[in-house]
Design an enzyme around this catalytic site. Structure first.
Site, PDB file in Angstrom:
ATOM      1  N   PHE A 111       0.802  -1.224   0.000  1.00 23.04           N
ATOM      2  CA  PHE A 111       0.000   0.000   0.000  1.00 23.04           C
ATOM      3  C   PHE A 111       0.835   1.274   0.000  1.00 23.04           C
ATOM      4  O   PHE A 111       0.362   2.340  -0.373  1.00 23.04           O
ATOM      5  CB  PHE A 111      -0.984  -0.003   1.178  1.00 23.04           C
ATOM      6  N   LYS A 112       2.103   1.157   0.378  1.00 23.65           N
ATOM      7  CA  LYS A 112       2.958   2.346   0.409  1.00 23.65           C
ATOM      8  C   LYS A 112       3.091   2.971  -0.986  1.00 23.65           C
ATOM      9  O   LYS A 112       3.353   4.164  -1.118  1.00 23.65           O
ATOM     10  CB  LYS A 112       4.345   2.001   0.960  1.00 23.65           C
ATOM     11  N   ASP A 113       2.916   2.158  -2.037  1.00 24.62           N
ATOM     12  CA  ASP A 113       2.982   2.695  -3.402  1.00 24.62           C
ATOM     13  C   ASP A 113       1.921   3.759  -3.650  1.00 24.62           C
ATOM     14  O   ASP A 113       2.099   4.643  -4.482  1.00 24.62           O
ATOM     15  CB  ASP A 113       2.767   1.581  -4.439  1.00 24.62           C
TER      16      ASP A 113
END
Length: 495
Positions: A111-113
């Site tokens: 999810f950091k993307d």
């Protein structure tokens, strides 16, 4: 109207959104927060027909008011493009009676993307707006996912360098390989002998080191952060909660105005804080359910009002949540203290000196939007296995923590509102833990042998991110003790 930002530890001084993004951390060690949470100026009916990119603009223009429409739209278009393996960017998947918001379709399958694909564009735009001539050094601590996503986002971005610290032995094999094989002339990765909290505290200390700041300035550098302490990380995360609600509406899974609950697996508190901000903007969210693993410092906090990091640090199968100092919680503490910077500073000082603090009864009352839960290692495994057996859907360990907590909350509270689960990583990223949860026969298998097996049993394609690291060369081998992080930074920068 311009929305300004102030530090959680000093309400007197304000900065613009672009200045807050550039600095990362306030000079006094506080975190930047908007003076107020803006409301959405479009209806859910208008939002439900929008693409992810259009939703991102509708949300982010409210927070980043000193960016022009052209600048912001350029940042969004550059971020949410073919780097994602699906045009919808963040698909919703119904799994039994919950909706999984899959946030792992970007370049590094976590999810950091969602935020780190846009942060480099926001940062370089902010640098131009503020006439910055120095090279920006992105300093980042990672519990596994932020590091790779930040490295991928900033690799070879002109005018930037990025240094990532991660805990040696505290991330999955896939996470480590993703980082140490990273290309880019401006990228550096350092394994520290310690845990994530040591890395995060070390990075914060470097930001607050005035002597180092001067040395770097003389050498033509200035620090910024890609961690969720940077408001430029948090704002893009608000987008996907707005988008998810609009899509549930468009798909006729909910009625107009119907409240939903949201469950988020969290360690550093950024992802769930973004959901809280979405609620403040006007998204009909009822409960924000904070899901912890066995490092349940946040669960205990919501239950008792006491934050206490003086406890054993446990390495779990959901390492991105193996955190005892949840840095983003400070933004919530500041809010529930009635934006009282002095009160917040006192509590943060207690945390630093004694490792614990207790909020007032009035502050605790203001946490009514939140519920907490945690999953043991056994419960996490069981959730992965039974979900796969019933539905064929395979989830990673962090998502499984959230799915378990969500089901448990429903059962214990009798609250039967529809629930959104933030699905934060691809099962391929934690493949050994996922496959051995499905069947113990995989427990001794090599991680990369399991890749093809997971693809076969789940009917999903092997992500490009995994194919890339199978045969990639290891480029980063630097290690240091947590107390030597400053020396490592100076060495890398040649200062």
């Amino acid at each position: 109207m311009n929305l300004l930002y102030k530090s959680t530890r000093n309400s007197d001084k304000t900065v613009t959104a672009s200045e807050a993004i550039l600095k990362g951390l306030a000079d006094d060690g506080g975190l930047f927060v908007p003076e107020y949470i803006p409301k959405l100026d479009v209806t859910m009916d208008e939002l439900k027909g929008m693409t992810y990119q259009e939703t991102a603009y509708a949300v982010m223009k409210q927070f980043l008011t000193d960016f022009t429409e052209e600048e912001l739209k350029h940042c969004i278009a550059s971020a949410y493009d073919s780097k994602f393996d699906t045009e919808v960017i963040a698909p919703l998947v119904k799994v039994e009676d919950t909706y999984h918001l899959e946030l792992f379709h970007g370049a590094t399958i976590a999810f950091k993307d969602m935020a780190l694909s846009i942060l480099p564009h926001l940062l370089t735009t902010a640098a131009k707006k503020n006439n910055v001539t120095k090279d920006i050094v992105i300093l980042t601590a990672t519990s596994g996912d932020t590091g790779k996503a930040a490295l991928a986002g900033f690799a070879d971005v002109p005018g930037t360098k990025i240094i990532v610290f991660y805990p040696k032995g505290g991330v999955s094999r896939v996470q480590e390989l993703q980082m140490v094989t990273q290309k880019g002339e401006n990228t550096s990765v350092v394994a520290i002998h310690g845990n994530f909290d040591n890395a995060q505290s070390g990075v914060k200390a470097l930001f607050e080191d005035k002597e180092l700041e001067k040395e770097l300035a003389d050498a033509g550098y200035q620090f910024s952060s890609a961690n969720s302490i940077n408001i430029g990380r948090l704002v893009p995360q608000v987008v996907y909660y707005v988008y998810a609600y609009a899509k549930l509406l468009e798909n006729e899974e909910i009625a107009s105005g119907e409240e939903i609950n949201v469950t988020v697996p969290t360690g550093n508190f950024g992802n769930i804080l973004a959901a809280y901000y979405a609620k403040q903007m006007g998204v009909p969210i009822a409960k924000l359910i904070c899901a912890s693993n066995e490092n349940k410092v946040l669960f205990d906090f919501f239950r008792t009002g006491v934050y206490d990091r003086n406890r054993e640090f446990i390495l779990t199968s959901s390492p991105s949540m193996d955190i005892l100092i949840s840095s983003n919680l400070e933004r919530l503490i500041y809010t529930i203290a009635g934006q009282d910077a002095k009160k917040n500073s006192e509590l943060m000082e207690q945390l630093m000196e004694k490792g614990t603090y207790e909020i007032t009864p009035e502050m605790k009352e203001r946490l009514a939007d939140f519920a907490g839960g945690f999953a043991t290692e056994e419960e996490t495994k069981e959730t992965i296995r039974t979900t796969y057996e019933k539905t064929g859907y395979v989830m990673d360990t962090h998502t499984a923590v959230a799915a378990y907590v969500c089901a448990r909350y429903r059962k214990d509270s009798g609250d039967d509102k529809k629930c959104l689960v933030a699905s934060t990583a691809s099962p391929y990223k934690f493949i050994h833990s996922v496959m051995s949860a499905i069947d113990e026969k995989y427990a001794d298998a090599d991680e990369f042998d399991l890749v093809d097996e997971l693809s076969r049993i789940s009917g999903t394609e092997i992500p490009k991110a995994i194919e890339e690291i199978r045969n990639a060369d290891i480029r980063h081998t630097m290690e240091c003790d947590a107390c030597d992080m400053k020396a490592a930074v100076k060495d890398i920068l040649g200062v």
